[in-house]
Write an enzyme that holds these catalytic residues in place. Sequence first.
Site, short mmCIF file in Angstrom:
data_model
loop_
_atom_site.label_atom_id
_atom_site.label_comp_id
_atom_site.label_asym_id
_atom_site.label_seq_id
_atom_site.Cartn_x
_atom_site.Cartn_y
_atom_site.Cartn_z
CD GLU A 183 7.03 -2.49 4.11
OE1 GLU A 183 6.40 -2.15 3.95
OE2 GLU A 183 8.05 -2.21 3.31
CG HIS B 167 1.65 -4.73 1.95
ND1 HIS B 167 3.07 -4.20 1.84
CD2 HIS B 167 1.98 -5.03 2.72
CE1 HIS B 167 3.33 -3.67 3.03
NE2 HIS B 167 3.09 -4.51 3.87
CD GLN C 224 5.07 6.09 -0.01
OE1 GLN C 224 5.62 5.14 0.78
NE2 GLN C 224 4.27 5.47 -1.25
#
Length: 289
Positions: free
Chosen positions: A16, A77, A174
């Site tokens: 990410e 995202h 998460q």
Amino acid sequence: MKIVDILNAKQTLSYEIFPPKGEMPLFEAAGVSEGLAQAHPDWISVTFSAGGTGNSENTFKIANALQEDLGVNALAHLTCMGATVDDMRGHVEALQSNGIHNVLALRGDRMPGRDTVDFAYAADLIAFLKQVAPDLCIGAACYPEGHVECEDFDRSIEHLKMKQDAGADFLVTQLFFENEYFYRFREACSRARIKIPIVCGIMPFTSVKQIQRMAFTCGASIPARVIKRLAAVGTNEADQRKAGVEYACEQLVDLAENGVDGLHVYSMNRVDVGMATHDALVDCGYWKD
Ligand code: FAD
């Protein structure tokens, strides 16, 4: 390429990045993207500021550059906190004009002065995207220890099932520091007939301050063995970072051994941290470039 197709074929490795702040965010992002591309990841995701604040306008540009300049699949995202249907139609057009086929559909965090408008939950955004852009491959967030706003673990699994039912193709977790919580969560998903692939998100912590902040913002527990390791290395931040990267590598190798669908590394725009996790997986034979 659609991420779900890759996930259905093999165990994946991905990273990410977030759009950097400052004067030359796109130039800086290009450096991080190029660095992480050396790991030959299956995709790199690019975060989006909730409510369209911060550097969200750069999310799609960075995702486009990943694909066009580096040949790396991008996962953009997209948050719906504060967004109207018209805003979202604009984002879908921007995704399409940037050639992006993979989206992580999120609500975004609640903050003072920021509330939902036309989309109450991520599941509403997923259903909307499926309707207006049926070819998009849609990912969604999930929480092995439950979401911070939802105290009941079973309820949070029910909410997750709604994302699958709305059309989510895969899930990304998460961060968590205790793999056992993920294995428990995976079983709960299976019992609830959540069948889409689940990618494990792991964040190598880089300091005591950072791990404390992450634990508070996302509600991830810090296991005693992490606290003991940090206590043993003392106050030097370089030693703390080394301990964090080592711990994340151990987590990733254990997850790979336990046959998870995918490994996603939150390397916080640090190429050295990202590459250390890649090298650990290569050394153990779980990743081939
Ligand atoms: P939702 O799925 O809408 O859930 C939010 C809360 O509502 C949960 O407590 C859930 O249990 C509850 N809920 C869901 N449905 C219902 C229902 N029908 N009735 C009652 N309660 C319900 N944030 C950003 O701003 N930008 C990013 O780029 C970003 N990337 C992320 C990537 C990943 C992998 C993860 C895990 C999180 C990311 N976040 C990001 C943070 C995310 O926006 C927050 O965790 C946010 O608080 C919840 O988002 P969600 O999409 O899971 O929301």
